[in-house]
Design a protein around this motif. Structure first.
Motif, PDB file in Angstrom:
ATOM      1  N   UNK A  41      49.726   9.255  -4.497  1.00 47.42           N
ATOM      2  CA  UNK A  41      50.427   8.382  -5.438  1.00 47.42           C
ATOM      3  C   UNK A  41      49.521   7.982  -6.607  1.00 47.42           C
ATOM      4  N   UNK A  42      48.233   7.823  -6.320  1.00 47.06           N
ATOM      5  CA  UNK A  42      47.273   7.463  -7.366  1.00 47.06           C
ATOM      6  C   UNK A  42      47.166   8.571  -8.406  1.00 47.06           C
ATOM      7  N   UNK A  43      47.111   9.816  -7.917  1.00 44.79           N
ATOM      8  CA  UNK A  43      46.977  10.941  -8.835  1.00 44.79           C
ATOM      9  C   UNK A  43      48.279  11.217  -9.573  1.00 44.79           C
ATOM     10  N   UNK A  44      49.386  10.988  -8.910  1.00 42.51           N
ATOM     11  CA  UNK A  44      50.678  11.165  -9.578  1.00 42.51           C
ATOM     12  C   UNK A  44      50.821  10.156 -10.723  1.00 42.51           C
ATOM     13  N   UNK A  45      50.402   8.928 -10.477  1.00 46.17           N
ATOM     14  CA  UNK A  45      50.477   7.904 -11.519  1.00 46.17           C
ATOM     15  C   UNK A  45      49.506   8.224 -12.661  1.00 46.17           C
ATOM     16  N   UNK A  46      48.317   8.712 -12.309  1.00 47.14           N
ATOM     17  CA  UNK A  46      47.296   9.008 -13.322  1.00 47.14           C
ATOM     18  C   UNK A  46      47.738  10.118 -14.261  1.00 47.14           C
ATOM     19  N   UNK A  47      48.525  11.068 -13.747  1.00 43.27           N
ATOM     20  CA  UNK A  47      48.969  12.214 -14.557  1.00 43.27           C
ATOM     21  C   UNK A  47      50.414  12.067 -15.031  1.00 43.27           C
ATOM     22  N   UNK A  48      50.961  10.855 -14.889  1.00 46.20           N
ATOM     23  CA  UNK A  48      52.351  10.569 -15.279  1.00 46.20           C
ATOM     24  C   UNK A  48      53.318  11.505 -14.557  1.00 46.20           C
ATOM     25  N   UNK A  49      53.113  11.569 -13.250  1.00 46.93           N
ATOM     26  CA  UNK A  49      53.989  12.407 -12.436  1.00 46.93           C
ATOM     27  C   UNK A  49      53.755  13.892 -12.682  1.00 46.93           C
ATOM     28  N   UNK A  50      52.511  14.239 -12.975  1.00 48.81           N
ATOM     29  CA  UNK A  50      52.153  15.632 -13.292  1.00 48.81           C
ATOM     30  C   UNK A  50      53.041  16.157 -14.430  1.00 48.81           C
ATOM     31  N   UNK A  51      53.098  15.344 -15.461  1.00 49.08           N
ATOM     32  CA  UNK A  51      53.923  15.666 -16.627  1.00 49.08           C
ATOM     33  C   UNK A  51      53.413  16.911 -17.345  1.00 49.08           C
ATOM     34  N   UNK A  52      54.331  17.756 -17.815  1.00 47.89           N
ATOM     35  CA  UNK A  52      53.918  18.928 -18.608  1.00 47.89           C
ATOM     36  C   UNK A  52      53.091  18.540 -19.831  1.00 47.89           C
ATOM     37  N   UNK A  53      53.318  17.335 -20.360  1.00 49.78           N
ATOM     38  CA  UNK A  53      52.554  16.892 -21.521  1.00 49.78           C
ATOM     39  C   UNK A  53      51.086  16.628 -21.185  1.00 49.78           C
ATOM     40  N   UNK A  54      50.805  16.431 -19.893  1.00 48.55           N
ATOM     41  CA  UNK A  54      49.441  16.173 -19.448  1.00 48.55           C
ATOM     42  C   UNK A  54      48.717  17.448 -19.025  1.00 48.55           C
ATOM     43  N   UNK A  55      49.413  18.546 -19.097  1.00 51.09           N
ATOM     44  CA  UNK A  55      48.861  19.805 -18.598  1.00 51.09           C
ATOM     45  C   UNK A  55      47.786  20.348 -19.530  1.00 51.09           C
ATOM     46  N   UNK A 108      31.160  17.200 -12.304  1.00 54.88           N
ATOM     47  CA  UNK A 108      31.194  16.201 -11.233  1.00 54.88           C
ATOM     48  C   UNK A 108      32.550  16.171 -10.542  1.00 54.88           C
ATOM     49  N   UNK A 109      32.553  16.370  -9.227  1.00 53.90           N
ATOM     50  CA  UNK A 109      33.772  16.261  -8.432  1.00 53.90           C
ATOM     51  C   UNK A 109      33.939  14.816  -7.984  1.00 53.90           C
ATOM     52  N   UNK A 110      35.029  14.186  -8.415  1.00 48.65           N
ATOM     53  CA  UNK A 110      35.279  12.806  -8.016  1.00 48.65           C
ATOM     54  C   UNK A 110      35.893  12.714  -6.624  1.00 48.65           C
ATOM     55  N   UNK A 111      36.768  13.654  -6.292  1.00 45.60           N
ATOM     56  CA  UNK A 111      37.405  13.535  -4.988  1.00 45.60           C
ATOM     57  C   UNK A 111      38.416  14.629  -4.701  1.00 45.60           C
ATOM     58  N   UNK A 112      39.146  14.403  -3.613  1.00 46.35           N
ATOM     59  CA  UNK A 112      39.980  15.424  -3.010  1.00 46.35           C
ATOM     60  C   UNK A 112      41.229  14.757  -2.438  1.00 46.35           C
ATOM     61  N   UNK A 113      42.328  15.474  -2.447  1.00 44.68           N
ATOM     62  CA  UNK A 113      43.575  14.909  -1.908  1.00 44.68           C
ATOM     63  C   UNK A 113      44.411  16.002  -1.269  1.00 44.68           C
ATOM     64  N   UNK A 114      44.973  15.708  -0.084  1.00 45.66           N
ATOM     65  CA  UNK A 114      45.961  16.594   0.531  1.00 45.66           C
ATOM     66  C   UNK A 114      47.227  15.780   0.764  1.00 45.66           C
ATOM     67  N   UNK A 115      48.345  16.389   0.433  1.00 44.57           N
ATOM     68  CA  UNK A 115      49.631  15.699   0.589  1.00 44.57           C
ATOM     69  C   UNK A 115      50.681  16.760   0.893  1.00 44.57           C
ATOM     70  N   UNK A 116      51.009  16.914   2.176  1.00 39.40           N
ATOM     71  CA  UNK A 116      51.918  17.994   2.557  1.00 39.40           C
ATOM     72  C   UNK A 116      51.295  19.331   2.224  1.00 39.40           C
ATOM     73  N   UNK A 117      52.008  20.118   1.447  1.00 44.96           N
ATOM     74  CA  UNK A 117      51.477  21.412   1.015  1.00 44.96           C
ATOM     75  C   UNK A 117      50.628  21.311  -0.248  1.00 44.96           C
ATOM     76  N   UNK A 118      50.550  20.130  -0.825  1.00 42.90           N
ATOM     77  CA  UNK A 118      49.760  19.936  -2.041  1.00 42.90           C
ATOM     78  C   UNK A 118      48.281  19.771  -1.706  1.00 42.90           C
TER      79      UNK A 118
END
Length: 407
Positions: A41-55, A108-118
């Motif tokens: 949820x943190x990463x989804x919010x940071x990228x605005x729901x993985x918006x194409x505009x953030x790609x 620098x790698x800040x971190x890692x996330x697994x969420x289902x198949x993501x």
């Protein structure tokens, strides 16, 4: 598939699944211990729901998004594409290696996330483009002019220090295996950061080399590695030498177009022949005429040729390279003929300058075919392709090449 091979494949499948599962569990344990686990949820919010505009771009692994965390940090989030089995292995490899790496010239790698198949990796955001976008831009264009000699020399020194850290000072020595201009990112101060560790290998101390599947980029791979799968830190040294000669000349080795009067088919051969004639400055990118320091240029050509010698035993290690680059120009040994795909080396009696080895062309060997591979940087698009070869010892096959923040 023949029955015996199919039977063997079925027999090995459970072991491979267990190995992959254990690798993921190890990664999660490292991330949890070092407090590098991010909530989806943190990463989804940071990228605005993985918006194409953030790609930022997309490549072999999947899309990369720019984001901003709640604490204000800008990040690049690499998201593994669905159904990419090969990518999953390299994705996990990159995370495990970078989780314990801390150096100003390594991304620098800040971190890692697994969420289902993501599966997602979270990196620092590097605002400037990857080095290749500037170095191989239009010769007379404004982008090329941004990369003056001072900045190029700082890139050379920074990448050398980053490689020295990986080879000698990391928790376990790491061989990058794909050092090239598109895998060097430039931060807001133009400092270089080595990126894309999807193909990197741990290299336990005490070994001279390991034999492994050959994977890398056409034009940057050392001949002993390309031809025999013999991997050592000297393979990274060779790639660094190619990069160094590219920085001086502004020309890409893998797509080198011979000059009418150069009598050379590769950038390395051209540099070597000019050096032997005492004309190293003729290799210099015309864009550097007003900013170059001639003695530094000559030294860089010399070091690049020492790093790309055919025999890995003659190449300096990165510690010596850093020492040479950090001091005033001094007397260096003469380089032998550079190694190129399809060449081999042999012992011979002492020659001029005390050299014991010479490059010897082998007409029976041919360089492998290269496949176009998309690379993504913090500002690159999916149209950025690099000629990348992933070669087994008996056959060549296409392979999408990942690149941090350019994928």
């Amino acid at each position: 598939m023949p029955k015996p091979l199919k039977f063997l494949e079925n027999l090995m499948r459970p072991f491979r699944r267990r190995r992959d599962r254990e690798a993921e569990e190890d990664l999660e344990a490292i991330a949890a211990k070092e407090q590098k686990v991010f909530r989806y949820e943190t990463l989804a919010a940071a990228t605005r729901g993985f918006s194409p505009k953030q790609k930022l771009g997309e490549g072999g692994f999947g899309p990369v998004y720019k984001g901003r965390l709640e604490d204000g940090r800008e990040v690049a989030v690499k998201r593994l594409g669905m159904g990419s089995r090969q990518g999953a292995k390299e994705f996990t490899n990159e995370a495990m290696l970078l989780s314990r790496v801390q150096h100003k010239n390594v991304v620098n790698l800040y971190g890692y996330c697994t969420h289902g198949n993501d599966k997602l990796l979270v990196y620092e955001y590097v605002p400037n483009e990857s080095l290749d976008k500037l170095l191989f831009a239009e010769p007379e264009g404004p982008r090329r002019a941004e990369l003056d000699w001072r900045r190029r020399y700082e890139v050379v020194v920074g990448v050398a220090r980053g490689l020295l850290y990986l080879h000698e000072d990391a928790h376990t020595p790491i061989i990058h295996r794909d050092i090239k201009a598109s895998n060097v990112l430039l931060d807001d101060r133009w400092a270089p950061k080595i990126a894309d560790f999807g193909m990197a290998r741990l290299f336990p101390e005490g070994l001279t080399h390991v034999n492994t599947r050959v994977a890398g980029t056409n034009g940057y791979m050392a001949p002993e590695y390309l031809m025999h799968g013999a991997l050592s830190t000297k393979a990274d040294v060779f790639s660094f030498g190619v990069l160094l000669l590219e920085l001086v000349s502004g020309r890409k080795n893998s797509s080198f177009i011979p000059l009418a009067d150069a009598d050379a088919d590769t950038l390395l051969e051209w540099a070597w022949k000019l050096h032997r004639k005492g004309q190293s400055l003729d290799l210099m990118d015309p864009a550097l005429r007003t900013t170059a320091v001639p003695e530094q240029v000559k030294m860089c050509v010399h070091v690049g040729l020492l790093c790309t010698q055919a025999d890995p035993k003659l190449r300096p290690d990165m510690k010596r390279v850093v020492v040479i680059l950090s001091k005033k120009p001094s007397t260096l040994e003469d380089p032998t003929r550079p190694g190129v795909p399809g060449s081999r080396y042999r012992r011979r009696a002492l020659g001029p300058g005390g050299s014991r080895y010479s490059g010897e062309s082998s007409s029976s060997m041919t360089s492998p075919s290269a496949s176009a591979s998309a690379s993504i940087s913090t500002v690159a698009s999916s149209s950025n392709a690099n000629n990348t070869a992933t070669i087994s010892r008996t056959s060549a096959r296409s392979h999408s090449q990942p690149s941090h923040q350019r994928k």
